[in-house]
Design an enzyme around this catalytic site. Structure first.
Site, short mmCIF file in Angstrom:
data_model
loop_
_atom_site.label_atom_id
_atom_site.label_comp_id
_atom_site.label_asym_id
_atom_site.label_seq_id
_atom_site.Cartn_x
_atom_site.Cartn_y
_atom_site.Cartn_z
N PHE A 80 4.81 21.56 -14.07
CA PHE A 80 3.79 22.24 -14.10
C PHE A 80 2.83 22.14 -15.33
CE2 PHE A 80 0.78 26.05 -12.35
CZ PHE A 80 0.25 25.40 -11.92
N SER A 148 11.62 21.30 -14.03
CA SER A 148 10.68 22.14 -13.50
C SER A 148 9.85 21.57 -12.24
CB SER A 148 9.69 22.38 -14.33
OG SER A 148 9.30 23.94 -13.16
N MET A 149 8.93 21.86 -11.48
CA MET A 149 8.44 20.46 -10.62
C MET A 149 8.40 19.65 -10.53
SD MET A 149 4.72 22.57 -9.44
CE MET A 149 4.26 24.93 -8.86
N ASP A 194 16.43 30.89 -17.62
CA ASP A 194 15.14 30.70 -16.61
C ASP A 194 14.58 32.02 -15.96
OD1 ASP A 194 13.84 29.29 -15.65
OD2 ASP A 194 14.75 27.61 -15.05
N HIS A 226 13.76 28.15 -18.95
CA HIS A 226 12.91 26.74 -17.99
C HIS A 226 12.70 25.91 -19.18
CE1 HIS A 226 11.00 25.65 -14.53
NE2 HIS A 226 9.67 25.55 -15.54
#
Length: 279
Positions: A80, A148-149, A194, A226
């Protein structure tokens, strides 16, 4: 008797190569998979967003030499608000081990995981069908990675295209927590620190929901965040290389790094998985 033994020994490498025509590069060692670069020299080519559809362009990293024939390929998606630059370190590191690696930009930096998954598949289709290095890629040996995304998108892509050979979601984020439809060998990488996609609500349930019939592993990075996948990380590289080699190239020489399961260490908080592997 000695002559018979010698003949048998001499025949083994060629028989092994015949068993697995996808094997690339020398026999691996701990030092070779932890190294910043593997045995292949790497070239790269930029792909403009204006020349493609379905994703936002990117950079293709690939072994310079064509002497070994075609290579398996992997698309790497960012997270993201991020761009391909956030995952650029993986390009030459993986390519130098004998893969074609396509780090991509998404259509917008705000795209959600389902969109990122579709874009990763569009990028694979471009790579194998239209790109300038398409003849260097074995279109039957493809994988996906993402952060992540983009990690959530990796799961979406594997769900949508079961023919993929490997998936590696890195500190993945997704609102969908269960992935019983995924049959692609999947290595889920989480981070103990995270706070954006906590492992208890993301990486761990994602891994736990994968079918037991699917080759799967869960690597939780120790003392990590993260954003640990956004900078050069030897633990991520070591196990990603091993996973991609084992399942995209069907190279069982790399099984030794995955089974028996790696033990907790300064960089590994926890590792789970099925051994021996099914595939």
């Amino acid at each position: 008797m000695a002559a018979v033994v010698a003949l048998g020994t001499a025949a083994t490498p060629s028989a092994h190569a015949a068993d697995n025509p996808y094997e690339r590069g020398p026999a691996p060692s701990n030092s070779s998979i932890e190294a910043l670069r593997g045995s292949y020299s790497v070239s790269e080519t930029r792909v403009s967003s204006l020349s493609v559809s379905g994703f936002g362009g990117g950079t293709i990293y690939y072994p310079t030499s064509t002497a070994d024939g075609t290579f398996g390929a992997v698309v790497v998606a960012p997270g993201f608000t991020a761009t391909q630059s956030s995952m650029a370190w993986l390009g030459p590191r993986l390519a130098s081990q004998g893969f074609v690696v396509f780090t991509i930009d998404t259509l917008t930096t705000l795209d959600q995981p389902d969109s990122r998954g579709r874009q990763m598949l569009s990028a694979l289709d471009y790579l194998t069908g239209q790109s300038s290095i398409r003849t260097r890629v074995d279109s039957s040996r493809l994988g996906v990675m993402g952060h992540s995304m983009g990690g959530g998108g990796t799961l979406e892509a594997a769900k949508s295209r079961p023919s993929l050979q490997a998936a590696i979601p890195l500190t993945p984020w997704n609102l969908d927590k269960t992935w019983p439809e995924v049959s692609t060998p999947t290595l889920v990488v989480g981070a103990d620190g995270d706070t954006i996609a906590p492992v208890l609500t993301h990486a761990e349930p994602f891994y736990g929901s994968l079918p037991s019939s699917t080759d799967r592993a869960y690597l939780e990075l120790n003392n990590a965040t993260h954003f640990s996948p956004n900078t050069s990380n030897t633990t991520i590289a070591k196990y990603s290389i091993s996973w991609l080699k084992r399942f995209i190239d069907n190279d069982t020489r790399y099984e030794q790094f995955l089974c028996p399961l790696p033990q907790p260490s300064l960089t590994i908080d926890e590792y789970r998985g099925n051994c021996p592997h099914n595939g």
